[in-house]
Design a protein around this motif. Structure first.
Motif, PDB file in Angstrom:
ATOM      1  N   LEU A 142       0.824  -1.204   0.000  1.00 46.39           N
ATOM      2  CA  LEU A 142       0.000   0.000   0.000  1.00 46.39           C
ATOM      3  C   LEU A 142       0.865   1.264   0.000  1.00 46.39           C
ATOM      4  O   LEU A 142       0.575   2.233  -0.715  1.00 46.39           O
ATOM      5  N   MET A 143       1.918   1.234   0.811  1.00 48.86           N
ATOM      6  CA  MET A 143       2.820   2.378   0.840  1.00 48.86           C
ATOM      7  C   MET A 143       3.502   2.571  -0.517  1.00 48.86           C
ATOM      8  O   MET A 143       3.698   3.702  -0.984  1.00 48.86           O
ATOM      9  N   LEU A 144       3.845   1.458  -1.154  1.00 46.26           N
ATOM     10  CA  LEU A 144       4.462   1.514  -2.480  1.00 46.26           C
ATOM     11  C   LEU A 144       3.496   2.143  -3.489  1.00 46.26           C
ATOM     12  O   LEU A 144       3.877   3.020  -4.284  1.00 46.26           O
ATOM     13  N   ILE A 145       2.233   1.701  -3.444  1.00 46.96           N
ATOM     14  CA  ILE A 145       1.232   2.199  -4.398  1.00 46.96           C
ATOM     15  C   ILE A 145       0.901   3.670  -4.130  1.00 46.96           C
ATOM     16  O   ILE A 145       0.964   4.518  -5.035  1.00 46.96           O
ATOM     17  N   MET A 150       1.416   9.516  -5.253  1.00 44.68           N
ATOM     18  CA  MET A 150       1.694  10.869  -4.792  1.00 44.68           C
ATOM     19  C   MET A 150       2.925  11.440  -5.491  1.00 44.68           C
ATOM     20  O   MET A 150       2.963  12.641  -5.814  1.00 44.68           O
ATOM     21  N   ALA A 151       3.926  10.597  -5.727  1.00 46.52           N
ATOM     22  CA  ALA A 151       5.113  11.061  -6.454  1.00 46.52           C
ATOM     23  C   ALA A 151       4.740  11.459  -7.878  1.00 46.52           C
ATOM     24  O   ALA A 151       5.226  12.482  -8.407  1.00 46.52           O
ATOM     25  N   CYS A 152       3.858  10.668  -8.497  1.00 45.70           N
ATOM     26  CA  CYS A 152       3.386  11.010  -9.850  1.00 45.70           C
ATOM     27  C   CYS A 152       2.563  12.303  -9.822  1.00 45.70           C
ATOM     28  O   CYS A 152       2.617  13.114 -10.758  1.00 45.70           O
ATOM     29  N   LEU A 156       5.265  13.943 -12.557  1.00 42.31           N
ATOM     30  CA  LEU A 156       5.170  12.690 -13.299  1.00 42.31           C
ATOM     31  C   LEU A 156       6.483  12.334 -13.996  1.00 42.31           C
ATOM     32  O   LEU A 156       6.870  11.167 -14.045  1.00 42.31           O
ATOM     33  N   LYS A 157       7.176  13.347 -14.535  1.00 48.31           N
ATOM     34  CA  LYS A 157       8.426  13.066 -15.251  1.00 48.31           C
ATOM     35  C   LYS A 157       9.484  12.488 -14.311  1.00 48.31           C
ATOM     36  O   LYS A 157      10.197  11.548 -14.658  1.00 48.31           O
ATOM     37  N   LEU A 158       9.565  13.059 -13.115  1.00 46.39           N
ATOM     38  CA  LEU A 158      10.561  12.573 -12.153  1.00 46.39           C
ATOM     39  C   LEU A 158      10.216  11.179 -11.644  1.00 46.39           C
ATOM     40  O   LEU A 158      11.093  10.391 -11.274  1.00 46.39           O
ATOM     41  N   ILE A 276      11.382  18.279  -1.746  1.00 44.42           N
ATOM     42  CA  ILE A 276      11.573  17.651  -0.439  1.00 44.42           C
ATOM     43  C   ILE A 276      10.516  16.565  -0.202  1.00 44.42           C
ATOM     44  O   ILE A 276      10.827  15.459   0.256  1.00 44.42           O
ATOM     45  N   SER A 277       9.255  16.877  -0.516  1.00 47.30           N
ATOM     46  CA  SER A 277       8.209  15.870  -0.342  1.00 47.30           C
ATOM     47  C   SER A 277       8.409  14.694  -1.301  1.00 47.30           C
ATOM     48  O   SER A 277       8.156  13.533  -0.944  1.00 47.30           O
TER      49      SER A 277
END
Length: 587
Positions: A142-145, A150-152, A156-158, A276-277
Motif C-alpha cells: 500500500l505504501m508503495l502504491i 503521490m510522487a506522480c 510525473l516526469k521525475l 523535499i516531499s
C-alpha cells in the motif's frame, strides 16, 4: 501458502486480531502518505510567504497525522503479534493432535527428529511469515502504491525513475527465489538429521557413558552440525545478494531524484517543497521495497516450512486410515461387540512399504481360542512383535485378515479396538509424574483399590510400598529412577487396569527373574480367565505352559502346537529348548 488449512480451528479472538491488523495498517499508510504533502505546503506556502499562522496551523495538522500514524502503527504491531502467536500455538496443537493419530507406519515415515523440527523450527518460521502477511504484506504494497501515486501527482516526469528501477529489481528477486528455494529445502533436511542425532544421544546418554563413546558421539554431532552449516551457507549465498541489490537501487533512485529534481528546481519547474516531499516519497517507496525484499527472503524460507508442515497435515492420519480401510464401517459401527476374545490370522501378509515382494510376514494362519494363553517364540528378527502389532492395528495388514471375536479388526473403530486390547511393548515407556498417574493411563477412572489390586497381580505392589512416597512417588522422565524389572511390572499393571479382552506381552518379563515371572503368569491365569493372553518371549520357560505355542522363523510360522508336540516335531523349538536347558544346568 495455504492459509485455510494452516489456520483451521483458529480461535475467534485471533481471527479478530488478524482482521484488525490490516485495517489499522491502512490507517497508518494513509497518514504517512499525507505527511510529506503537508510538509511541502508548509515550505512552499508558509515559510516562503513568511506566514507564521499558516505554518502553525498546518504544522499542528502534520503533528496530528503523525500521532495517528504512530497509534495505528503501535496497534498494528500489537494486533499482529497476538494474532501470530495465537496462530503458531493453534498450528502446533493441530500438528500435535495429528501426530497422536499417526499409525506406527506414519511415525516411521517421518522419524522423531523430523517431527520435532516441524513442530518447532518450521512452525516458528510460519509464525513470523503469518505476522508479515497480515502486517507488512499489507503495509508495504500500500505504501508503495500510494507513495508512487503521490510522487506522480507531484511530478510525473521525475516519477519515471521508479518505473525503470522496479521491474529490474523484480527480475533479480525472482531469480533469487528460484535458486534459493531448493537450497532451503535441503537445509531443513539437515535440520532433521541434527535433531535426530541430538534426540538419540540424549535419550541414550547412559549407554553412551557406559560404553565411553562420548568422543564418538561428539564427532558424529560435529559432522552433522557442519553439514547443516554448509547447507545454510549454500542457501544464504544466494539470498545474501538481496540486501546489497536493494540498497544499490535505493541509493541510485535517491541520487537520480536529487540530480534531476535539483535541476527542475533551478529551472523553476518544481518548487523546493515539492522536491523535499518527493524525496520523502522516494524514501517511503524504497523502504517499502526493502521491506518487501526482506519478506520475500523470509517467504522463500517459509515456503520450505509450509511444504513440510502441509506434508504432516495432509497425510491421512491413523484414524482416517483405519476408517478408510475398513471394509464395513457403518453408522452403528460403535455398537460392534465381539462374541468372545478369540484371535485369528487368515492368510496374513505384511510389509512396511506395502509391497508383498518385501513382506516381513508371509502366509500367517493362526487361531487362538478365547481365554487361552498363546506363546510366540522365535529368533531375533523373526517379526514376532510385528505380528502382534496387527491385532490392535498399530500396523495395517498388507493382505489377509486378522479377526477378533470373529469380526475383522478393520470393522472396529480403532479406539474401540484398542480399548479391547492391552499391550506391553518391548520398550518400557513411563511418563513424568507419579506411579499412580502412570497406571491410570490404562483407565483414568480406576479406583485406588483397583490400582493396588493390579499392581499385586503384576508383582509391583511390594516394591512400590517400599518407596518413600508409595504410589505418589514421582518418576523421572522415562522412569529413570526405576530398574528395568520395576518398569516392566508397572507397564504390565498399566495394561491390566484396562481389564482387556486380549492381553499382549511383548517380551514383558525379559528383565524379571524366573520366580517373579512365574508368579505373574500364575496371577494372570487365575484372575484373567476370560482374557486371551499372547506372550512373546525368548525363554521357553515363559511359554511352555501355554495352550498354544507358535514358533516363528524369518516371518513365517515354523510350527505351532503344545510344548510336548513341538519338542517332538519342531526342530527349531527343540534346539532352543536344548540350548536353554544346557544353560540352566550349567548355571
Amino acid at each position: 501458502m495455504d492459509l485455510k488449512k494452516l489456520t483451521q480451528g483458529l480461535p475467534q479472538k485471533y481471527v479478530l486480531f488478524s482482521v484488525l491488523t490490516p485495517l489499522v495498517m491502512i490507517g497508518e499508510v494513509l497518514m504517512e502518505t499525507f505527511i510529506p504533502l503537508i510538509m511541502s505546503r508548509i515550505i512552499d506556502k508558509g515559510i516562503a510567504a513568511l506566514d507564521t499562522s499558516y505554518v502553525i496551523r498546518t504544522g499542528l495538522l502534520m503533528v496530528c497525522c503523525t500521532l495517528l500514524s504512530l497509534t495505528f502503527g503501535l496497534a498494528g504491531g500489537r494486533f499482529s503479534s497476538v494474532a501470530a502467536y495465537g496462530f503458531s500455538k493453534n498450528l502446533r496443537s493441530v500438528l500435535f493432535r495429528k501426530v497422536q493419530d499417526f499409525s506406527f507406519s506414519d511415525s516411521d515415515y517421518f522419524g522423531t527428529g523430523s517431527l520435532v523440527t516441524r513442530l518447532t523450527t518450521d512452525v516458528t518460521n510460519l509464525q513470523n511469515m503469518y505476522q508479515n502477511v497480515i502486517r507488512s504484506m499489507i503495509r508495504s504494497p500500500l505504501m508503495l502504491i500510494f507513495g508512487t501515486l503521490m510522487a506522480c501527482f507531484i511530478n510525473l516526469k521525475l516519477a519515471v525513475i521508479f518505473f525503470v528501477s522496479i521491474p529490474v529489481l523484480a527480475f533479480f528477486l525472482a531469480f533469487i527465489a528460484v535458486k534459493a528455494y531448493p537450497r532451503f529445502k535441503a537445509m531443513f533436511i539437515k535440520y532433521d538429521q541434527l535433531n535426530t542425532v541430538v534426540q538419540e544421544n540424549l535419550s541414550a546418554i547412559r549407554v553412551v557413558k557406559a560404553f565411553v563413546r562420548g568422543e564418538y558421539e561428539e564427532e558424529k554431532f560435529n559432522k552433522t552440525a557442519a553439514a547443516m552449516r554448509d547447507a545454510q551457507i549454500k542457501a544464504e549465498k544466494i539470498v545474501v545478494f538481496n540486501a546489497p541489490l536493494m540498497k544499490f537501487v535505493i541509493y541510485m533512485c535517491i541520487i537520480s531524484a536529487l540530480w534531476f529534481g535539483g535541476n527542475m528546481v533551478l529551472q523553476s519547474k518544481m518548487t523546493p517543497g515539492e522536491l523535499i516531499s518527493f524525496l520523502t516519497y522516494v524514501t517511503q517507496i524504497l523502504m517499502s521495497l526493502m521491506m518487501l525484499s526482506m519478506i520475500f527472503v523470509q517467504f522463500i524460507l517459509s515456503r520450505a516450512s509450509v511444504a513440510r508442515v502441509m506434508e504432516v497435515l495432509e497425510r491421512p492420519s491413523g484414524e482416517q486410515n483405519l476408517t478408510q480401510n475398513s471394509s464395513k464401517v457403518s453408522a452403528d459401527t460403535h455398537s460392534i461387540e465381539p462374541e468372545d476374545y478369540s484371535v485369528e490370522f487368515k492368510n496374513v501378509f505384511f510389509s512396511y512399504d506395502g509391497t508383498l515382494q518385501n513382506a516381513v510376514l508371509s502366509n500367517i494362519n493362526i487361531k487362538i481360542s478365547s481365554g487361552s494363553t498363546a506363546g510366540i517364540i522365535g529368533g531375533t528378527g523373526s517379526s514376532k512383535s510385528t505380528l502382534v502389532s496387527l491385532i490392535p492395528r498399530l500396523y495395517e495388514v498388507s493382505q489377509g485378515q486378522v479377526k477378533l471375536g470373529g469380526v475383522d479388526v478393520s470393522e472396529y473403530p480403532y479406539k474401540k479396538l484398542r480399548q479391547l486390547t492391552g499391550i506391553v511393548l518391548q520398550k518400557n515407556v513411563l511418563f513424568s509424574g507419579t506411579i499412580e498417574e502412570n497406571i491410570r493411563w490404562g483407565r483414568p477412572d480406576a479406583s485406588m483399590q483397583e490400582i493396588e489390586e493390579v499392581c499385586k497381580y503384576a508383582q509391583a505392589h511390594d516394591f512400590i510400598m517400599s518407596l518413600p512416597d508409595g504410589y505418589q512417588t514421582v518418576l523421572g522422565q522415562g522412569g529413570v529412577n526405576l530398574s528395568g524389572g520395576q518398569k516392566q511390572r508397572l507397564c504390565l499393571a498399566r495394561a491390566l487396569i484396562k481389564n482387556p479382552g486380549v492381553l499382549i506381552l511383548d517380551d514383558a518379563a525379559s528383565a524379571l527373574d524366573t520366580a517373579t515371572a512365574a508368579k505373574i503368569r500364575t496371577a494372570l491365569r487365575e484372575n484373567f480367565k476370560d482374557t486371551t493372553k499372547i506372550i512373546i518371549s525368548q525363554r521357553i520357560s515363559s511359554v511352555q505352559d501355554a495352550d498354544l505355542i507358535i514358533v516363528m522363523d524369518d516371518g513365517k510360522i515354523s510350527g505351532q502346537g503344545t510344548h510336548s508336540t513341538l519338542l517332538s516335531e519342531n526342530k527349531i523349538y527343540k534346539e532352543v529348548y536344548d540350548s536353554q536347558l544346557r544353560e540352566s544346568e550349567e548355571t
